[in-house]
Design a protein around this motif. Structure first.
Motif, PDB file in Angstrom:
ATOM      1  N   VAL A 147     -46.452 -27.953 -15.112  1.00  0.00           N
ATOM      2  CA  VAL A 147     -47.537 -28.604 -14.605  1.00  0.00           C
ATOM      3  C   VAL A 147     -47.527 -30.035 -15.074  1.00  0.00           C
ATOM      4  O   VAL A 147     -46.734 -30.421 -16.013  1.00  0.00           O
ATOM      5  N   ASP A 148     -48.315 -31.020 -14.313  1.00  0.00           N
ATOM      6  CA  ASP A 148     -48.605 -32.317 -14.672  1.00  0.00           C
ATOM      7  C   ASP A 148     -49.601 -32.537 -15.640  1.00  0.00           C
ATOM      8  O   ASP A 148     -50.229 -31.625 -16.268  1.00  0.00           O
ATOM      9  N   LEU A 153     -49.437 -27.972 -10.479  1.00  0.00           N
ATOM     10  CA  LEU A 153     -48.017 -27.707 -10.267  1.00  0.00           C
ATOM     11  C   LEU A 153     -47.403 -28.949  -9.651  1.00  0.00           C
ATOM     12  O   LEU A 153     -48.231 -29.607  -8.693  1.00  0.00           O
ATOM     13  N   THR A 154     -46.258 -29.410 -10.156  1.00  0.00           N
ATOM     14  CA  THR A 154     -45.858 -30.839  -9.876  1.00  0.00           C
ATOM     15  C   THR A 154     -45.234 -30.547  -8.511  1.00  0.00           C
ATOM     16  O   THR A 154     -44.798 -29.381  -8.119  1.00  0.00           O
ATOM     17  N   ASP A 155     -45.053 -31.643  -7.785  1.00  0.00           N
ATOM     18  CA  ASP A 155     -44.381 -31.659  -6.477  1.00  0.00           C
ATOM     19  C   ASP A 155     -43.142 -31.251  -6.759  1.00  0.00           C
ATOM     20  O   ASP A 155     -42.490 -30.332  -5.690  1.00  0.00           O
ATOM     21  N   ALA A 156     -42.395 -31.419  -7.569  1.00  0.00           N
ATOM     22  CA  ALA A 156     -40.895 -30.909  -7.721  1.00  0.00           C
ATOM     23  C   ALA A 156     -40.844 -29.254  -7.996  1.00  0.00           C
ATOM     24  O   ALA A 156     -39.982 -28.610  -7.253  1.00  0.00           O
ATOM     25  N   VAL A 157     -41.871 -28.656  -8.769  1.00  0.00           N
ATOM     26  CA  VAL A 157     -41.871 -27.167  -8.343  1.00  0.00           C
ATOM     27  C   VAL A 157     -42.197 -26.849  -7.122  1.00  0.00           C
ATOM     28  O   VAL A 157     -41.482 -25.870  -6.935  1.00  0.00           O
ATOM     29  N   LYS A 158     -43.111 -27.392  -6.437  1.00  0.00           N
ATOM     30  CA  LYS A 158     -43.201 -27.088  -5.203  1.00  0.00           C
ATOM     31  C   LYS A 158     -42.330 -27.121  -4.240  1.00  0.00           C
ATOM     32  O   LYS A 158     -41.759 -25.998  -3.407  1.00  0.00           O
ATOM     33  N   GLN A 159     -41.288 -27.952  -4.352  1.00  0.00           N
ATOM     34  CA  GLN A 159     -40.147 -28.241  -3.666  1.00  0.00           C
ATOM     35  C   GLN A 159     -39.197 -27.135  -3.940  1.00  0.00           C
ATOM     36  O   GLN A 159     -38.384 -26.585  -3.075  1.00  0.00           O
ATOM     37  N   VAL A 160     -38.994 -26.838  -5.056  1.00  0.00           N
ATOM     38  CA  VAL A 160     -38.210 -25.906  -5.511  1.00  0.00           C
ATOM     39  C   VAL A 160     -38.707 -24.293  -5.016  1.00  0.00           C
ATOM     40  O   VAL A 160     -37.748 -23.705  -4.583  1.00  0.00           O
ATOM     41  N   LEU A 161     -39.882 -24.098  -5.050  1.00  0.00           N
ATOM     42  CA  LEU A 161     -40.370 -22.947  -4.654  1.00  0.00           C
ATOM     43  C   LEU A 161     -39.976 -22.741  -2.986  1.00  0.00           C
ATOM     44  O   LEU A 161     -39.626 -21.779  -2.562  1.00  0.00           O
ATOM     45  N   GLY A 173     -39.070 -16.740 -14.071  1.00  0.00           N
ATOM     46  CA  GLY A 173     -40.058 -17.504 -14.729  1.00  0.00           C
ATOM     47  C   GLY A 173     -39.448 -18.404 -15.922  1.00  0.00           C
ATOM     48  O   GLY A 173     -40.077 -19.111 -16.550  1.00  0.00           O
ATOM     49  N   GLY A 174     -38.061 -17.820 -16.304  1.00  0.00           N
ATOM     50  CA  GLY A 174     -37.649 -18.623 -17.378  1.00  0.00           C
ATOM     51  C   GLY A 174     -38.403 -18.317 -18.704  1.00  0.00           C
ATOM     52  O   GLY A 174     -39.040 -17.270 -19.005  1.00  0.00           O
ATOM     53  N   HIS A 175     -38.551 -19.406 -19.532  1.00  0.00           N
ATOM     54  CA  HIS A 175     -39.362 -19.243 -20.791  1.00  0.00           C
ATOM     55  C   HIS A 175     -40.632 -20.202 -20.681  1.00  0.00           C
ATOM     56  O   HIS A 175     -41.269 -20.389 -21.703  1.00  0.00           O
ATOM     57  N   LEU A 176     -41.124 -20.175 -19.570  1.00  0.00           N
ATOM     58  CA  LEU A 176     -42.318 -20.946 -19.367  1.00  0.00           C
ATOM     59  C   LEU A 176     -43.519 -19.922 -19.741  1.00  0.00           C
ATOM     60  O   LEU A 176     -43.327 -18.926 -19.910  1.00  0.00           O
ATOM     61  N   PRO A 177     -44.881 -20.539 -19.915  1.00  0.00           N
ATOM     62  CA  PRO A 177     -45.713 -19.363 -20.474  1.00  0.00           C
ATOM     63  C   PRO A 177     -46.284 -18.595 -19.633  1.00  0.00           C
ATOM     64  O   PRO A 177     -46.435 -19.292 -18.337  1.00  0.00           O
ATOM     65  N   ALA A 178     -46.954 -17.701 -19.767  1.00  0.00           N
ATOM     66  CA  ALA A 178     -47.547 -16.911 -18.846  1.00  0.00           C
ATOM     67  C   ALA A 178     -48.625 -17.653 -18.237  1.00  0.00           C
ATOM     68  O   ALA A 178     -48.830 -17.386 -16.862  1.00  0.00           O
ATOM     69  N   SER A 179     -49.327 -18.487 -18.726  1.00  0.00           N
ATOM     70  CA  SER A 179     -50.493 -19.430 -18.089  1.00  0.00           C
ATOM     71  C   SER A 179     -49.816 -19.848 -17.021  1.00  0.00           C
ATOM     72  O   SER A 179     -50.465 -20.038 -15.858  1.00  0.00           O
ATOM     73  N   GLU A 180     -48.760 -20.735 -16.935  1.00  0.00           N
ATOM     74  CA  GLU A 180     -48.087 -21.386 -15.971  1.00  0.00           C
ATOM     75  C   GLU A 180     -47.400 -20.433 -14.869  1.00  0.00           C
ATOM     76  O   GLU A 180     -47.713 -20.766 -13.591  1.00  0.00           O
ATOM     77  N   LEU A 181     -46.993 -19.432 -15.296  1.00  0.00           N
ATOM     78  CA  LEU A 181     -46.371 -18.441 -14.351  1.00  0.00           C
ATOM     79  C   LEU A 181     -47.214 -17.806 -13.571  1.00  0.00           C
ATOM     80  O   LEU A 181     -46.862 -17.773 -12.340  1.00  0.00           O
ATOM     81  N   VAL A 182     -48.482 -17.650 -13.731  1.00  0.00           N
ATOM     82  CA  VAL A 182     -49.354 -17.062 -12.913  1.00  0.00           C
ATOM     83  C   VAL A 182     -49.537 -17.976 -11.766  1.00  0.00           C
ATOM     84  O   VAL A 182     -49.856 -17.741 -10.495  1.00  0.00           O
ATOM     85  N   MET A 183     -49.924 -19.238 -12.091  1.00  0.00           N
ATOM     86  CA  MET A 183     -50.113 -20.319 -11.136  1.00  0.00           C
ATOM     87  C   MET A 183     -48.608 -20.480 -10.335  1.00  0.00           C
ATOM     88  O   MET A 183     -49.041 -20.585  -9.003  1.00  0.00           O
ATOM     89  N   ILE A 184     -47.583 -20.426 -10.857  1.00  0.00           N
ATOM     90  CA  ILE A 184     -46.410 -20.492  -9.924  1.00  0.00           C
ATOM     91  C   ILE A 184     -46.330 -19.435  -8.973  1.00  0.00           C
ATOM     92  O   ILE A 184     -46.102 -19.552  -8.001  1.00  0.00           O
ATOM     93  N   PHE A 185     -46.499 -18.075  -9.569  1.00  0.00           N
ATOM     94  CA  PHE A 185     -46.209 -17.026  -8.748  1.00  0.00           C
ATOM     95  C   PHE A 185     -47.395 -17.106  -7.617  1.00  0.00           C
ATOM     96  O   PHE A 185     -47.179 -16.684  -6.344  1.00  0.00           O
TER      97      PHE A 185
END
Length: 304
Positions: A147-148, A153-161, A173-185
């Motif tokens: 996240v920025d 979520l950053t543009d780079a993350v969205k492009q990776v997705l 999800g790697g070692h990112l925190p659960a709060s970020e992972l919910v947003m990412i998923f």
């Protein structure tokens, strides 16, 4: 005494039978910057002897796809070998160019930042010297987040997705925190990602039961590390936690992978034998055990 020996032999035969067709999505063999107790060749030989279906090598610093291709050519076996890329500092962080290259040469998984995640760095500092270290000193890590500054979520993350969705491979999800992972998923599902995995959700990631349920609802699998139930310095859980975590996510959304290869712990195959014994003691059915140690992971790898 003889009856006891026979019972133990029968149990070990049962364990061996249940490991036929198993899949390890989290094998930490070497070569690696962190000292390992076995290399990729030895891990392959162990898996082949045990009748595994597939093995996925994970390294925090490099893409192992080429190793897999060469090993499969030089060491004929029935075990399929896979690898992927961890988006840490060594690979340019959350780097769409590295992801595109990895997918194009056969990567089956992209791990979001692990050792370079700011969350990991914060957690490791709290644990002092208990987290494994590299054999040689490396440049100080630069903490990474999905996240920025405004919490988006950053543009780079969205492009990776988008790249992961197009490649139809696993988003981890790697070692990112659960709060970020919910947003990412949530974003990943919107963008067409079909395979999502949470590494050791209760370790470093800090997922609560509700977090795990929320991520399962989004389509993610919870991958628990057998290392944390195996004898050695990585052990932190017992049978009660294993039963509970399986109940939280459900058998169909739980994957048990070794996360083994580190010093001071057993080899990956012995870890699998330990967890299957534990599942049998918990009276988990044979069909469910096969899902937990093989079938679910095989589905993520598109193995029929």
């Amino acid at each position: 005494m003889q009856d006891t020996v026979h019972k133990e032999q029968d149990r070990e035969a049962e364990v061996s039978a249940l490991l036929k067709g198993a899949v390890d999505l989290h094998c930490h063999s070497g070569p690696a910057a962190m000292p390992r107790i076995l290399d990729h060749h030895e891990a392959l030989l162990d898996a082949d002897e045990a009748g595994f279906r597939a093995l996925l090598f994970k390294d925090h610093f490099y893409l192992g796809v080429s190793h897999c291709a060469m090993l499969e050519k030089l060491v004929p076996s029935d075990v399929k070998l896979y690898s992927g890329l961890a988006l840490n500092n060594a690979n340019g962080g959350i780097n769409p160019h590295a992801v595109s290259h990895a997918i194009n040469i056969g990567a089956k998984i992209i791990w979001l930042p692990t050792l370079s995640a700011q969350n990991h760095l914060d957690q490791a500092e709290g644990q002092g010297k208990t987290f494994p270290k590299t054999a040689k000193r490396m440049l100080p890590p630069e903490g990474l987040s999905a996240v920025d500054g405004s919490g988006q979520l950053t543009d780079a993350v969205k492009q990776v997705l988008d790249l992961i969705a197009e490649g139809d491979i696993i988003l981890s999800g790697g070692h990112l925190p659960a709060s970020e992972l919910v947003m990412i998923f949530e974003e990943a599902r919107k963008r067409g990602v079909r395979k999502m995995l949470v590494n050791h959700p209760t370790y470093i990631v800090g997922a609560s039961d509700d977090d795990m349920r929320a991520m399962v609802e989004l389509g993610a699998y919870m991958e628990h590390s057998i290392a944390m139930w195996s004898e050695g310095k990585g052990k932190i859980f017992g049978p009660d936690e294993l039963a509970h975590y399986i109940e939280v996510a459900g058998v169909d959304r739980t994957v048990l992978s070794s996360d083994l290869g580190l010093q001071g712990a057993p080899r990956p195959i012995e870890g699998f034998r330990t967890i299957v014994r534990m599942l049998l003691d918990l009276q988990v059915s044979h069909s469910d055990i096969r899902k937990l140690v093989g079938h679910n992971a095989a589905g993520l790898l598109n193995l029929a």
